[in-house]
Design an enzyme around this catalytic site. Structure first.
Site, PDB file in Angstrom:
ATOM      1  N   CYS A  64       0.807  -1.221   0.000  1.00 35.77           N
ATOM      2  CA  CYS A  64       0.000   0.000   0.000  1.00 35.77           C
ATOM      3  C   CYS A  64       0.839   1.270   0.000  1.00 35.77           C
ATOM      4  O   CYS A  64       0.296   2.371  -0.091  1.00 35.77           O
ATOM      5  CB  CYS A  64      -0.955  -0.007   1.195  1.00 35.77           C
ATOM      6  SG  CYS A  64      -2.361  -1.121   0.960  1.00 35.77           S
ATOM      7  N   ASP A  97     -14.119   3.957   3.947  1.00 41.87           N
ATOM      8  CA  ASP A  97     -13.425   2.761   3.476  1.00 41.87           C
ATOM      9  C   ASP A  97     -14.097   2.111   2.272  1.00 41.87           C
ATOM     10  O   ASP A  97     -13.438   1.434   1.483  1.00 41.87           O
ATOM     11  CB  ASP A  97     -13.322   1.743   4.619  1.00 41.87           C
ATOM     12  CG  ASP A  97     -12.459   2.266   5.751  1.00 41.87           C
ATOM     13  OD1 ASP A  97     -11.303   2.618   5.482  1.00 41.87           O
ATOM     14  OD2 ASP A  97     -12.944   2.345   6.893  1.00 41.87           O
TER      15      ASP A  97
END
Length: 565
Positions: A64, A97
């Site tokens: 990430c 999210d």
């Protein structure tokens, strides 16, 4: 076997164009053809390397950490049209999210997508991590994942296809563990390996867990240690501590399903998962959307073995630097905060844990439920007070909440709305905590009062004790007048023509004049959270002394040491 006729046909066309037909940036014949006698444009494959292929050596940013930073992303998104569809319950503007789309009153779709580069060398493990990371967003919202589509980019002409197959197999196995069916996917030929999933699930619209519902008094609980970004970068450099790396891999392949179950059964309202923007980056979205200030006790934040040592050695990725630059705009850190702890909070996580905002009365229940599911929840901070969205980072001066306190809050009655109307956030616990002797004395007084009340009741032949009668008489909160008064106070406390900063300055002066210590300590916290400087606060306090006279001056003098004036 090489198809020489196909090679001749393809290369003649490339020579005519002046470059390879498969890559306009390369001349024909290319370096690979000169060195390996392999024409990639003709579909020929490079021979498999005898040594093990390390996936992390094929990419610049791992996991990430390959995300676009928050500043750039927000700049792009701000220029896009806003979606105004009533069926969209959570959209891009929420910076949450996952997105949520209403289907019917009791059912909605929850959708997310996540793709990144390898952060481990083993392709099967990379696939597992990619799947666990992709489905985590569904869990963070309180949803149930159902289906997934794979998304993969892969240099199919340069690397063995068995690597891509192992990635897909790892992802499918992990999603099967999550009860999620892979329906298919999409693949792209690319020089850089990237892999992930678009995941679809369902959710009850009445039980959505968002990043905009954190409340003052909530305790922040983290379910996985930090440091995956540090360890992945250290692994690229050949300097990763083996114990820490293996612990991180185990955590990254672990689903957040168990932690999500705890959030659901505990009926929590606010949470987020910690991934590429780091803990501070993802928490920043929570405090901005919830309009609160959060406190993080940096030394309480768990990390994998060896991570702090790596940070002290300067093993800090470019993504961590970008995350820190972004965080500088909304954090307040104390001078004694070590640099390595600040970088830990900015470290880009891959398949990180959930960060939950838990009401005080539910902390013990949540920690116990997590432990029963083999998830180690750690208290790392709390939500302090309303604000425009700030984060205070410091070294802990004391435990935020002990296990005993957590258990006690479950049996306590909810605080009176009337008693907290002046200072909704309440004074800091560490400033009003009673000593053991004071508590014991209070218990004795209560027992004595009960005895007296019981005797009086027996004597008068009444069913209610004096204490109960007194409670009924003084239960002002149930009166219509009290309700109106409380609503009036709450309305006045919100920003209007006067900003929150201006109102906090006024409140500080009035608290001094009224000599209300709980009011003063609560509004000091709010003033700091609103960005007021110590000089501004002191001026407001002394204005209160001017109007309060000698009693107010004595009140301030008595609190000087405690308040650091």
């Amino acid at each position: 076997m090489i198809d020489l006729e196909k090679r001749r046909r393809v290369m003649s066309r490339s020579l005519q164009l002046g470059h390879c037909i498969c890559n306009p940036k390369q001349p024909c014949p290319c370096e690979i053809f000169k060195q390996k006698d392999v024409c990639l444009c003709a579909g020929e494959k490079l021979p498999e390397a005898e040594e093990e292929i390390r996936l992390t050596q094929l990419v610049e940013n791992t996991g990430c950490a390959s995300k676009i930073n928050q500043d750039d992303l927000q700049q792009v998104l701000s220029g896009l049209p806003e979606v105004n569809d009533p069926r969209v319950l959570v959209g891009a503007r929420a910076a949450d999210d996952a997105g949520i789309f209403s289907l019917e009153p009791e059912k909605a779709l929850v959708q997310t997508v996540d793709v990144f580069t390898p952060n481990v060398d083993d392709p099967y493990t990379f696939g597992q991590i990619a799947a666990a990371n992709s489905v985590s967003d569904i869990y963070a919202m309180g949803g149930q994942p159902l289906t997934a589509l794979s998304i993969v980019s892969f240099p199919s002409d340069r690397l063995p296809l068995k690597i891509m197959q192992a990635m897909l197999k790892g992802g499918m196995d992990k999603l099967a563990e999550a009860g999620t069916v892979v329906l298919g996917g999409h693949s792209i030929k690319d020089e850089t390996i990237k892999f992930g999933f678009a995941v679809t699930g369902i959710i009850d619209p009445k039980r959505i867990i968002t990043n905009n519902a954190a409340k003052p008094g909530d305790v922040l609980i983290l379910t996985k240690p930090l440091g995956t970004g540090v360890l992945s970068f250290a692994h690229q450099l050949g300097r990763a501590p083996e114990e820490g790396l293996q612990a991180a891999i185990e955590a990254m392949t672990q689903l957040n399903r168990a932690a999500a179950e705890v959030m659901t059964i505990s009926n929590l309202k606010a949470a987020t998962d910690i991934t590429g923007f780091g803990l501070l980056g993802h928490l920043s979205e929570m405090v901005k959307q919830s309009r609160v200030t959060a406190l993080i006790e940096a030394d309480l934040v768990p990390s994998f073995p060896g991570v702090i040592d790596c940070l002290r050695q300067g093993i800090i990725s470019g993504a961590a630097e970008r995350n820190r630059e972004y965080a500088a705009a909304f954090i307040e850190k104390e001078n004694d905060l070590p640099e390595e702890l600040l970088y830990l909070l900015c470290d880009p996580q891959t398949s990180g844990g959930l960060l939950m905002a838990v009401p005080m009365e539910k902390v013990s229940q949540v920690l116990t439920a997590l432990e029963e599911r083999s998830v180690k929840g750690v208290i790392i901070g709390k939500i302090l007070s309303p604000s425009e969205g700030r984060i205070i980072v410091r070294i802990s001066k004391q435990k935020i909440i002990s296990a005993t306190e957590a258990a006690m809050t479950q049996t306590k009655a909810k605080p009176s709305r009337l008693s907290s109307a002046c200072c909704p956030s309440g004074p800091p616990a560490d400033l009003i905590e009673k000593t053991a002797e004071e508590k014991e004395e209070g218990v004795k007084k209560k027992e004595e009062t009960t005895k007296i009340g019981s005797k009086a009741t027996d004597k008068a032949g009444k069913e209610e004790t004096q204490a109960e009668l007194l409670s009924a008489i003084l239960d002002l909160e149930k009166t219509a007048s009290a309700e109106k008064f409380i609503s009036f106070i709450e309305e006045v406390a919100t920003a209007g023509v006067l900003s929150l900063r201006e109102k906090e300055l006024v409140s500080l002066a009035l608290a001094v004049q009224a000599r209300c210590e709980p009011c003063l300590t609560a509004h000091l916290n709010k003033a700091l959270a609103a960005g007021l400087t110590p000089k501004e606060i002191k001026e407001a306090l002394w204005l209160g002394v001017v109007f309060g006279g000698s009693p107010a001056l004595m009140f301030i003098e008595a609190l000087k040491e405690k308040l650091g004036l």
